[in-house]
Scaffold this active site. Structure first.
Site, PDB file in Angstrom:
ATOM      1  N   ASP A 109      37.480  46.102  41.471  1.00  0.00           N
ATOM      2  CA  ASP A 109      38.308  45.620  42.575  1.00  0.00           C
ATOM      3  C   ASP A 109      37.506  45.119  43.760  1.00  0.00           C
ATOM      4  O   ASP A 109      38.069  44.639  44.739  1.00  0.00           O
ATOM      5  CB  ASP A 109      39.255  46.729  43.028  1.00  0.00           C
ATOM      6  CG  ASP A 109      40.251  47.080  41.940  1.00  0.00           C
ATOM      7  OD1 ASP A 109      40.748  46.152  41.295  1.00  0.00           O
ATOM      8  OD2 ASP A 109      40.505  48.279  41.730  1.00  0.00           O
ATOM      9  N   ASP A 169      44.338  42.271  35.743  1.00  0.00           N
ATOM     10  CA  ASP A 169      44.089  42.153  37.187  1.00  0.00           C
ATOM     11  C   ASP A 169      42.684  41.622  37.477  1.00  0.00           C
ATOM     12  O   ASP A 169      42.433  40.991  38.505  1.00  0.00           O
ATOM     13  CB  ASP A 169      44.233  43.517  37.886  1.00  0.00           C
ATOM     14  CG  ASP A 169      45.334  44.406  37.338  1.00  0.00           C
ATOM     15  OD1 ASP A 169      45.687  44.273  36.156  1.00  0.00           O
ATOM     16  OD2 ASP A 169      45.829  45.248  38.091  1.00  0.00           O
TER      17      ASP A 169
END
Ligand code: GLY
Length: 395
Positions: A109, A169
């Site tokens: 992330d 993602d």
């Protein structure tokens, strides 16, 4: 007399005039600026915004949480639109809170965290102070790439040899690598991003152009050994935010590379999703949840999708399809800007802008923090991005 009566009847019965996109933009960004300034007052140097519970409790999170770049990123977008110097100072302050890259780099992330904050800061101000952190963040992300698998590891320690999980993602984190590859003249970062995008295209997508959420790879031979969901309704269902991440990711990779395979992939995803949206364009949290329409919308998925559809409308060579993408994005933006989804009273909604997103429904079932039918910091970020992109293309 009769003509005058007919005229007055037609004017009193005509539909209300649609708000112009310019008025909508001013209204939304004014509210966003107010909320962001109030949000700052409930944060200290060690936390960033996460959500606001249905019970009315503001929930901050540590800076290592994957969402820590979105609040400063939202303010960089407000600064871009309004030139508000107070917002610029706040964006800079909350961007610099993430300076310790190692402390934030617990997973893939890092792309979300650093491109939304430092990356947007660089684009808006050309402040070269932001460069070293961006370079460090991109190197940290690149270390998670495994050439046998052809992907960046999403979850788990970088040196874990047991299980190699990749979530859809992760397509979003490739923007940091592509931009850093240009900024720091490092081809290997772009090579990693392209390899990850191609491997994901080959393995994550089903024949109907929807995608799985999580893939497990055997890192000794690169074989995919399991396909499942973590946040969706079921392994074979289409978790709405995952579909939006993939759409955005391939439209972004086409912008970055001009590789026609990415454009084709983004077009196929958009064609699979758009007919499945409800009337107002805001997806339910999973396209296949059997409780539809008696279940939650995920406005964050709608915001990501709107931003991606605007981008795709400017990329596709098919004029009719471009018009379809533009129309859907505009519908989504107008829905989000309505009081059905947007907070209209400053200081309410935990100082977030949008309501009604779903973070992780299963997490909630296990009594973790409520992120169901709640505001989420990334919904606000992609909503403002969608409006800025729309105006840049269609003003
Ligand atoms: N892991 C990011 C998301 O929940 O979409």
């Amino acid at each position: 007399m009769i003509a005058a009566m007919a005229l007055s009847l037609s004017s009193c019965c005509s539909a209300p005039k649609e708000e112009s996109m310019s008025d909508l933009t001013n209204r939304v960004f004014a509210m966003a600026a107010e909320q962001c300034k109030l949000m700052d007052k409930q944060l200290d140097d060690s936390v960033s915004p996460r959500t606001f519970t249905p019970q009315g409790i503001f929930v901050p999170t540590t800076l290592s949480w994957w969402c820590s770049g979105f609040y400063p990123g939202t303010m960089w977008y407000i600064y871009k639109q309004t030139g508000d110097e107070q917002i610029k100072a706040l964006s800079d302050k909350h961007t610099r809170k993430l300076a310790d890259v190692a402390a934030c780099a617990s997973g893939h992330d890092i792309g979300f965290q650093y491109w939304c904050s430092y990356g947007n800061g660089l684009l808006e101000t050309d402040n070269k102070d932001y460069l070293p952190t961006l370079e460090e963040a991109s190197a940290m992300l690149a270390r998670r790439f495994n050439p046998t698998v052809g992907c960046i590891r999403s979850w788990g320690r970088v040196d874990d040899t047991n299980d190699f999980q990749v979530i859809i993602d992760n397509m979003m984190n490739l923007e940091l690598l592509m931009e850093a590859s240009r900024l720091f003249k490092c081809d290997s970062l772009a090579n990693i991003a392209n390899t990850h995008a191609k491997t994901t295209m080959a393995n994550h997508y089903r024949n109907d152009n929807t995608c799985y959420h999580v893939l497990h790879y055997d890192q000794t031979n690169g074989q995919c050994v399991r396909k499942r969901t973590a946040q969706g309704y079921a392994d074979e269902s289409s978790w709405a935010r995952g579909q939006a991440w993939g759409l955005y990711g391939y439209a972004m990779m086409y912008r970055e590379t001009q590789d026609a395979a990415y454009l084709e992939m983004a077009e196929k995803i958009a064609k699979a999703l758009m007919p499945r949206l409800p009337e107002d364009g805001m997806p339910y949290w999973d396209y296949d949840c059997p409780a539809i329409p008696y279940t939650y919308r995920d406005v964050s998925a709608g915001a990501i999708m709107a931003s991606a559809l605007v981008e795709l409308s400017g990329e596709t060579k098919d004029a009719a399809f471009a018009a379809e993408c533009k129309a859907m994005a505009e519908k989504q933006i107008r829905s989000m800007a309505s009081d059905k989804y947007m907070c209209t009273i400053a200081g309410k909604n935990g100082c977030f802008l949008l309501m009604h997103s779903v973070g992780n429904l299963h997490g909630t079932e296990k009594n973790t923090i409520q992120e169901v039918d709640a505001p989420l910091t990334y919904a606000d970020y992609y909503f403002l991005e969608a409006i800025l992109r729309f105006n840049a293309l269609y003003k």
